[in-house]
Write a protein that holds these residues in place. Structure first.
Motif, mmCIF file in Angstrom:
data_model
loop_
_atom_site.group_PDB
_atom_site.id
_atom_site.type_symbol
_atom_site.label_atom_id
_atom_site.label_comp_id
_atom_site.label_asym_id
_atom_site.label_seq_id
_atom_site.Cartn_x
_atom_site.Cartn_y
_atom_site.Cartn_z
ATOM 1 N N THR A 1 0.919 -1.126 0.021
ATOM 2 C CA THR A 1 0.136 0.033 -0.205
ATOM 3 C C THR A 1 0.963 1.230 0.034
ATOM 4 N N LEU A 2 2.013 1.299 0.739
ATOM 5 C CA LEU A 2 2.712 2.454 0.929
ATOM 6 C C LEU A 2 3.428 2.617 -0.620
ATOM 7 N N LEU A 3 3.949 1.560 -1.240
ATOM 8 C CA LEU A 3 4.521 1.970 -2.642
ATOM 9 C C LEU A 3 3.647 2.191 -3.558
ATOM 10 N N VAL A 4 2.281 1.759 -3.488
ATOM 11 C CA VAL A 4 1.151 2.259 -4.301
ATOM 12 C C VAL A 4 0.913 3.658 -4.165
ATOM 13 N N THR A 5 0.795 3.953 -2.881
ATOM 14 C CA THR A 5 0.483 5.313 -2.562
ATOM 15 C C THR A 5 1.593 6.367 -3.058
ATOM 16 N N GLN A 6 2.839 5.914 -2.923
ATOM 17 C CA GLN A 6 3.939 6.971 -3.278
ATOM 18 C C GLN A 6 3.994 6.789 -4.862
ATOM 19 N N SER A 7 3.582 5.830 -5.544
ATOM 20 C CA SER A 7 3.465 5.792 -7.002
ATOM 21 C C SER A 7 2.458 6.732 -7.412
ATOM 22 N N ILE A 8 1.258 6.706 -6.821
ATOM 23 C CA ILE A 8 0.121 7.591 -7.250
ATOM 24 C C ILE A 8 0.680 9.064 -6.900
ATOM 25 N N GLY A 9 1.244 9.451 -5.865
ATOM 26 C CA GLY A 9 1.541 10.901 -5.667
ATOM 27 C C GLY A 9 2.598 10.962 -6.684
ATOM 28 N N PHE A 10 3.558 10.442 -6.911
ATOM 29 C CA PHE A 10 4.554 10.965 -7.861
ATOM 30 C C PHE A 10 3.934 10.958 -9.288
ATOM 31 N N ALA A 11 3.013 9.994 -9.658
ATOM 32 C CA ALA A 11 2.453 10.311 -10.773
ATOM 33 C C ALA A 11 1.694 11.627 -11.114
ATOM 34 N N GLN A 12 1.038 11.834 -10.004
ATOM 35 C CA GLN A 12 0.207 13.327 -10.075
ATOM 36 C C GLN A 12 1.001 14.395 -10.198
ATOM 37 N N ARG A 13 2.137 14.518 -9.333
ATOM 38 C CA ARG A 13 3.133 15.461 -9.343
ATOM 39 C C ARG A 13 3.807 15.495 -10.614
ATOM 40 N N ALA A 14 4.061 14.410 -11.504
ATOM 41 C CA ALA A 14 4.494 14.406 -12.587
ATOM 42 C C ALA A 14 3.801 14.971 -13.786
ATOM 43 N N GLY A 15 2.402 15.386 -13.455
ATOM 44 C CA GLY A 15 1.506 15.768 -14.556
ATOM 45 C C GLY A 15 0.932 14.664 -15.267
ATOM 46 N N TYR A 16 0.966 13.278 -14.884
ATOM 47 C CA TYR A 16 0.495 12.465 -15.826
ATOM 48 C C TYR A 16 -1.199 12.506 -15.469
ATOM 49 N N GLU A 17 -1.834 11.864 -16.610
ATOM 50 C CA GLU A 17 -3.426 11.684 -16.274
ATOM 51 C C GLU A 17 -3.922 10.639 -15.977
ATOM 52 N N LYS A 18 -3.131 9.408 -15.956
ATOM 53 C CA LYS A 18 -3.535 8.217 -15.673
ATOM 54 C C LYS A 18 -2.311 7.133 -15.362
ATOM 55 N N LEU A 19 -2.486 6.313 -14.323
ATOM 56 C CA LEU A 19 -1.422 5.471 -13.864
ATOM 57 C C LEU A 19 -2.090 3.988 -14.311
ATOM 58 N N VAL A 20 -1.220 3.202 -15.010
ATOM 59 C CA VAL A 20 -1.604 1.938 -15.384
ATOM 60 C C VAL A 20 -0.534 0.876 -14.704
ATOM 61 N N LEU A 21 -0.984 -0.247 -14.187
ATOM 62 C CA LEU A 21 -0.142 -1.287 -13.907
ATOM 63 C C LEU A 21 -0.750 -2.695 -14.331
ATOM 64 N N THR A 22 0.213 -3.527 -14.410
ATOM 65 C CA THR A 22 -0.461 -4.978 -15.042
ATOM 66 C C THR A 22 0.218 -5.926 -14.070
ATOM 67 N N THR A 23 -0.614 -6.801 -13.487
ATOM 68 C CA THR A 23 -0.145 -7.881 -12.635
ATOM 69 C C THR A 23 -0.397 -9.187 -13.316
ATOM 70 N N CYS A 24 0.527 -9.951 -13.187
ATOM 71 C CA CYS A 24 0.790 -11.452 -14.136
ATOM 72 C C CYS A 24 1.023 -12.511 -13.374
ATOM 73 N N GLY A 25 -0.203 -13.098 -12.603
ATOM 74 C CA GLY A 25 -0.087 -13.877 -11.545
ATOM 75 C C GLY A 25 -1.002 -15.193 -11.593
ATOM 76 N N ALA A 26 -1.001 -16.301 -11.036
ATOM 77 C CA ALA A 26 -2.059 -17.466 -11.106
ATOM 78 C C ALA A 26 -3.190 -16.915 -10.345
ATOM 79 N N LEU A 27 -3.145 -16.160 -9.267
ATOM 80 C CA LEU A 27 -4.199 -15.801 -8.163
ATOM 81 C C LEU A 27 -4.473 -14.393 -8.425
ATOM 82 N N ASP A 28 -5.279 -13.741 -7.810
ATOM 83 C CA ASP A 28 -5.830 -12.613 -7.794
ATOM 84 C C ASP A 28 -5.123 -11.536 -7.042
ATOM 85 N N ASP A 29 -3.580 -11.656 -7.305
ATOM 86 C CA ASP A 29 -2.873 -10.888 -6.464
ATOM 87 C C ASP A 29 -2.960 -9.304 -6.670
#
Length: 308
Positions: A246-274
């Motif tokens: 949660t801490l890493l995701v929150t930091q990533s969101i905050g940085f992306a907002q400050r950098a002026g991005y409009e959208k943040l995307v991530l991809t998970t690739c696992g056997a479960l609903d990680d």
């Protein structure tokens, strides 16, 4: 014990224990050619540091039997190494303190112990010393049950950290999902592209560190002018459930907002609903799910998006 893998690992731990105890010389009856046993020196050290003040605290800190500790303390008191006085807060407890005689007896033991450790370290190169210390920090973090309460620091990468992120994720993904070496190749490409772009205004990497040991990481980099991608998000298995993801995701969101991005995307690739709960709490929505054959395994690829 019937699990052959667990049996092999248990034997490896026993082998290390034998090697280490012999190496540091704790099998000797007395330490530093002194009249004190190893346990007695440990008790003296805690009292010298002033981190404990009662027999109950000493027994808990050192994991000693209370009866055995009582005999040690009685011997110390008889030799005038320590003093006791009744606690004003709890009449059932006695407050312990080292006497000048006790400090004088312990001082050369501390110096000798430091000299002994310096001798061990001086036989190694600077890189070898750092490798040894890192291995010790990992052992302490994994075995100390209080590690989960230690603060987590997010910092910028240092030399070797990018390679470490690839190394750990390749090992963990193979252990958890049975992937082949192609995963490591893809992770290496991700890291190489991030480093070579070298744009601190638009890209960032975080290393999650706990007790001076890496327990997770993540990178954010541009996918397009208005879209950022979060890559290589991971947390060590023994550190999961502590909120580091949660801490890493929150930091990533905050940085992306400050950098002026409009959208943040991530991809998970696992056997479960990680990660689903973490991502949904952070405002991500799943915009695509696709089963595919990747890295020699049947995996479920999910794409998550968050408007910034």
């Amino acid at each position: 014990m019937t699990d052959p893998i667990l049996m092999r690992r248990a034997e490896a731990v026993r082998h290390f224990n034998r090697f280490y105890t012999q190496h540091i010389g704790v099998l000797h009856e007395f330490l530093q050619k002194s009249p004190f046993s190893l346990t007695e020196v440990r008790v003296l050290r805690e009292l010298a540091l002033g981190t404990v003040s009662t027999a109950t605290e000493l027994a808990r800190t050192l994991g000693l039997d209370s009866g055995y500790l009582s005999r040690v303390l009685t011997s110390f008191e008889r030799r005038q190494l320590i003093s006791r006085r009744q606690s004003e807060a709890d009449a059932r407890q006695s407050l312990l303190a080292m006497t000048p005689v006790g400090r004088a007896a312990y001082a050369p033991l501390e110096v000798a112990a430091l000299d002994e450790v310096r001798g061990v370290l001086s036989a190694l190169s600077a890189a070898g010393q750092e490798q040894l210390l890192e291995a010790m920090r990992v052992i302490e973090r994994l075995l100390d049950r209080t590690s989960s309460r230690s603060p987590v620091l997010l910092r910028a990468p240092k030399a070797g950290d990018y390679g470490w992120l690839v190394h750990r994720q390749a090992l963990l993904f193979e252990a958890e999902y049975g992937t082949d070496p192609r995963f490591e190749a893809v992770a290496s490409q991700e890291i190489a592209q991030f480093v070579l772009q070298g744009d601190p205004e638009r890209a960032m990497c975080w290393i999650a560190e706990q007790r001076q040991s890496i327990v997770g990481g993540a990178i954010v980099a541009a996918l397009s002018e208005g879209t950022a991608g979060m890559r290589l998000l991971y947390v060590e298995p023994e550190s999961r459930g502590l909120g580091i993801d949660t801490l890493l995701v929150t930091q990533s969101i905050g940085f992306a907002q400050r950098a002026g991005y409009e959208k943040l995307v991530l991809t998970t690739c696992g056997a479960l609903d990680d990660g689903r709960e973490v991502f949904e709490r952070a405002g991500f929505g799943c915009v695509g799910t696709e089963p595919e054959r990747r890295f020699g395994r049947n995996l479920l690829t999910k794409t998550w998006e968050r408007t910034l």
